[in-house]
Design a protein around this motif. Sequence first.
Motif, PDB file in Angstrom:
ATOM      1  N   PRO A   1       0.809  -1.225   0.000  1.00  0.00           N
ATOM      2  CA  PRO A   1       0.000   0.000   0.000  1.00  0.00           C
ATOM      3  C   PRO A   1       0.843   1.276   0.000  1.00  0.00           C
ATOM      4  O   PRO A   1       0.316   2.366  -0.165  1.00  0.00           O
ATOM      5  CB  PRO A   1      -0.815  -0.124   1.283  1.00  0.00           C
ATOM      6  CG  PRO A   1       0.048  -0.936   2.190  1.00  0.00           C
ATOM      7  CD  PRO A   1       0.773  -1.915   1.277  1.00  0.00           C
ATOM      8  N   GLU A   2       2.157   1.143   0.192  1.00  0.00           N
ATOM      9  CA  GLU A   2       3.028   2.320   0.230  1.00  0.00           C
ATOM     10  C   GLU A   2       4.447   1.931  -0.135  1.00  0.00           C
ATOM     11  O   GLU A   2       4.831   0.770  -0.042  1.00  0.00           O
ATOM     12  CB  GLU A   2       3.001   2.962   1.622  1.00  0.00           C
ATOM     13  CG  GLU A   2       3.402   2.006   2.729  1.00  0.00           C
ATOM     14  CD  GLU A   2       3.145   2.557   4.116  1.00  0.00           C
ATOM     15  OE1 GLU A   2       2.275   3.427   4.278  1.00  0.00           O
ATOM     16  OE2 GLU A   2       3.829   2.107   5.044  1.00  0.00           O
ATOM     17  N   LEU A   3       5.212   2.924  -0.559  1.00  0.00           N
ATOM     18  CA  LEU A   3       6.611   2.707  -0.922  1.00  0.00           C
ATOM     19  C   LEU A   3       7.501   3.632  -0.103  1.00  0.00           C
ATOM     20  O   LEU A   3       7.240   4.836  -0.041  1.00  0.00           O
ATOM     21  CB  LEU A   3       6.838   3.001  -2.406  1.00  0.00           C
ATOM     22  CG  LEU A   3       6.204   2.065  -3.406  1.00  0.00           C
ATOM     23  CD1 LEU A   3       6.432   2.577  -4.826  1.00  0.00           C
ATOM     24  CD2 LEU A   3       6.782   0.664  -3.254  1.00  0.00           C
ATOM     25  N   PRO A   4       8.554   3.102   0.513  1.00  0.00           N
ATOM     26  CA  PRO A   4       9.494   3.966   1.220  1.00  0.00           C
ATOM     27  C   PRO A   4      10.428   4.640   0.216  1.00  0.00           C
ATOM     28  O   PRO A   4      10.763   4.059  -0.823  1.00  0.00           O
ATOM     29  CB  PRO A   4      10.257   2.996   2.122  1.00  0.00           C
ATOM     30  CG  PRO A   4      10.177   1.693   1.391  1.00  0.00           C
ATOM     31  CD  PRO A   4       8.867   1.693   0.661  1.00  0.00           C
ATOM     32  N   ALA A   5      10.839   5.862   0.520  1.00  0.00           N
ATOM     33  CA  ALA A   5      11.753   6.590  -0.359  1.00  0.00           C
ATOM     34  C   ALA A   5      12.840   7.259   0.478  1.00  0.00           C
ATOM     35  O   ALA A   5      12.595   7.681   1.607  1.00  0.00           O
ATOM     36  CB  ALA A   5      10.991   7.641  -1.154  1.00  0.00           C
ATOM     37  N   ARG A   6      14.037   7.335  -0.071  1.00  0.00           N
ATOM     38  CA  ARG A   6      15.159   8.067   0.541  1.00  0.00           C
ATOM     39  C   ARG A   6      15.789   8.865  -0.588  1.00  0.00           C
ATOM     40  O   ARG A   6      16.372   8.293  -1.511  1.00  0.00           O
ATOM     41  CB  ARG A   6      16.163   7.123   1.187  1.00  0.00           C
ATOM     42  CG  ARG A   6      17.333   7.853   1.862  1.00  0.00           C
ATOM     43  CD  ARG A   6      18.173   6.893   2.682  1.00  0.00           C
ATOM     44  NE  ARG A   6      19.450   7.443   3.083  1.00  0.00           N
ATOM     45  CZ  ARG A   6      19.728   7.870   4.305  1.00  0.00           C
ATOM     46  NH1 ARG A   6      18.815   7.822   5.249  1.00  0.00           N
ATOM     47  NH2 ARG A   6      20.930   8.335   4.591  1.00  0.00           N
ATOM     48  N   THR A   7      15.676  10.176  -0.519  1.00  0.00           N
ATOM     49  CA  THR A   7      16.109  11.062  -1.589  1.00  0.00           C
ATOM     50  C   THR A   7      17.231  11.963  -1.107  1.00  0.00           C
ATOM     51  O   THR A   7      17.112  12.589  -0.048  1.00  0.00           O
ATOM     52  CB  THR A   7      14.924  11.933  -2.063  1.00  0.00           C
ATOM     53  OG1 THR A   7      13.872  11.075  -2.488  1.00  0.00           O
ATOM     54  CG2 THR A   7      15.329  12.852  -3.185  1.00  0.00           C
ATOM     55  N   ALA A   8      18.311  12.054  -1.878  1.00  0.00           N
ATOM     56  CA  ALA A   8      19.450  12.894  -1.518  1.00  0.00           C
ATOM     57  C   ALA A   8      19.152  14.364  -1.801  1.00  0.00           C
ATOM     58  O   ALA A   8      18.528  14.708  -2.797  1.00  0.00           O
ATOM     59  CB  ALA A   8      20.683  12.468  -2.304  1.00  0.00           C
TER      60      ALA A   8
END
Length: 106
Positions: free
Chosen positions: A44-51
């Motif tokens: 139901p969701e996606l984790p994100a890590r953005t620089a």
Amino acid sequence: MTYFLEYTIPAAPDDAEFEFPHDEINPGTTVPLSETDAEIIHTPELPARTAIVGATPAEAKLEAEQLITHSRATEGELYFDPSNSLQAGVGTLVAKFVEGSGWRDA
């Protein structure tokens, strides 16, 4: 300085979840779901890590807030991470953002 914003992207209101193939044999391969025999992962969701590179703390917060408000996410955590890791939670937590409440320093 390198900062990373971690946030969670929920599925669109008209979609119940994200679907994508999971293929341990051919990682990184992208194919339409209808054309693969790989196991289909539903979430139901996606984790994100953005620089956020080359920013002061104030600039990093501003850019991170813009990323959050232009996505379906409603909150996020800003980390200072000179190691440039893509692993979640790595670095020093700087602040947390919640839409409607703004930033709270760690």
